[in-house]
Design a protein around this motif. Structure first.
Motif: not given
Length: 481
Positions: A226-233, A238-240
């Motif tokens: 899921q982390e890979a999906y978030l980074v790719e998408t 995502l910067r927080s």
């Protein structure tokens, strides 16, 4: 409400904004179940978060990481006084620590109850929380669930409570909307279709919440897929400012690509001091240390409260403990349910804050205008853990190059109000968006850490001024805290 089987798809719905109240008071056994939802459909908003400021901020956003041992529960109070509870602790506690904490904070309504996923260590208090708030307080506005069933009695009791008290429950997916008043809330997961054959961890509800220029990323128990999906998408979207470590700090979560995309100022880990799973894992702590990310651990810091004013986030904890990831385990344990008062520990600037007109990040004090151009201060830690004199390298200033070009800092000086000075070694260069920590004590200089070499504390705990001059004796940065 229309009922459907727990493993089936649910219908997404939209809620009316529901008011709540609250505030920060500083000083399994196998068994099946059904899942319920409302039937009103909605068109989801765009799922892409804004990496920059979400506009001028009014009031404060509170984020409370509750110490619940080997589990997680997070309370949020919006600037408009709405409340959100993300998860409710382990099934062995039956919501005890969460309910005690909510009572201490005077929370009489939960407007939004977010279930990151249905593992028993995240929904352990769901039934108890719903029963208490529906029978003794002002209710639960709605529950948000990723829609993947679990074969446990804990899960069954949770759904029984939803049905018994007629609480609206929404299956929540990427792009859906949670109308948390006063802030911008974006749902980044789980995607459609589910990842990894609907594995619960890999399909956690992922939230990014923005208040002004500050932001918080909650990833549930998301692991590498899921982390890979978030980074790719989403990439830099995502910067927080603050990241909750995934899966209690396990080695399979909070990976390098996610950390690089989120680029958090600080990370919070929620797990037990003597976790049988070894959480947080040394591999994860090494990744955090390699990026010089201050890390707070509920097992040693206790209940941890973060307050955002829209440009910076101030962290208060019950117990002082190390925040260097590799020193995290040297802190003493603090038991769940402890009622020790909170003390402010540090303040962190929003990543998106421009290099001008940005307040200094300190352990307390008053920000001043920035006159530095590209060099900014991310943090001043004036009060080292324990006796300052015995822990000089835990007193430090973190500088960052906020510009697009390298800063050749060799020969520059750093000084305090009393006239103590440090000279940056010849040849030292700070790359764009890189940070360097200037420690008061002694050590070996690197690209990320410099050492003043002082035998006594430099920075005044009650307030001081950091002045940086270049090799031509021109002032490039003067900041008070």
């Amino acid at each position: 409400m229309v009922r459907s089987r727990g493993g089936e798809s649910l219908v997404v719905a939209v809620l009316l904004v529901l008011a709540g109240c609250g505030g920060f008071v500083a000083n399994g056994v196998d068994g099946g179940a059904d899942l319920s939802t409302a039937t009103e459909t909605a068109t989801p908003p765009t799922a892409t978060p804004d990496a920059g400021s979400s506009g001028a901020a009014n009031g404060t956003l509170e984020v409370h990481f509750i110490n619940v041992g080997q589990s997680v529960a997070t309370l949020l109070v919006s600037p408009d006084n709405e409340t959100m509870l993300i998860d409710s602790g382990d099934f062995t506690d039956d919501g005890e620590y969460v309910l005690q904490y909510l009572d201490r904070q005077g929370i009489d309504r939960i407007d939004h109850f977010v279930v990151s996923h249905n593992d028993a260590d995240h929904i352990g208090g769901n039934a108890a929380v719903i029963r208490r708030y529906e029978t003794e307080k002002n209710g639960v506005g709605a529950v948000y669930d990723p829609g993947i069933a679990a074969s446990t009695q804990t899960y069954e009791r949770y759904l029984d409570a939803v049905e018994a008290h007629d609480v609206t429950l929404y299956e929540t997916r990427e792009g859906d909307r949670i109308p948390f008043a006063g802030v911008k809330t974006t749902v980044l997961g789980p995607p459609e279709p589910y990842l990894e054959n609907a594995a619960r961890n890999e399909n956690s509800i992922v939230l990014r919440i923005e208040h002004g220029e500050t932001s918080f990323l909650f990833t549930g128990d998301a692991e590498d897929d899921q982390e890979a999906y978030l980074v790719e998408t989403y990439g830099s979207g995502l910067r927080s400012t603050v990241l909750k470590a995934g899966h209690h700090g396990s080695a399979s979560s909070t990976g390098g690509p996610l950390l690089d995309a989120a680029d958090p100022r600080t990370v919070v880990v929620s797990s037990a001091y003597d976790s049988q799973y070894g959480h947080p894992d040394n591999e994860t702590l090494g990744r955090l240390a390699a990026r010089s990310i201050p890390t707070y651990w509920t097992a040693t810091h206790g209940d941890t409260v973060l307050i955002s004013n829209g440009t910076a986030v101030t962290i208060s904890t019950q117990q002082e403990a190390p925040t260097d990831p590799l020193s995290l385990r040297s802190g003493g344990p603090i038991a769940p349910g402890t009622t020790d008062p909170f003390q402010p520990r540090a303040t962190y600037l929003a990543r998106s804050s421009p290099p001008t007109d940005t307040p200094v990040a300190t352990d307390g004090g008053t920000p001043t205008e920035n006159t530095s151009g590209d060099l900014v201060i991310d943090r001043v830690r004036a009060d080292a853990a324990g006796d300052d004199r015995d822990n000089l390298n835990d007193e430090y200033v973190v500088f960052r190059n906020a510009g697009a070009d390298p800063l050749a800092m060799g020969g520059w000086t750093v000084a305090d109000e009393a006239g103590h000075t440090y000279t940056v070694p010849d040849g030292f260069t700070l790359e764009p968006d890189a940070t360097v920590t200037l420690h008061t004590g002694s050590g070996t200089d690197t690209d990320t850490d410099l050492y003043w070499g002082s035998g006594r504390p430099i920075w005044n705990n009650g307030g001081d001024t950091v002045t940086v001059t270049d090799a031509d004796n021109e002032t490039v940065l003067e900041r008070s805290y």
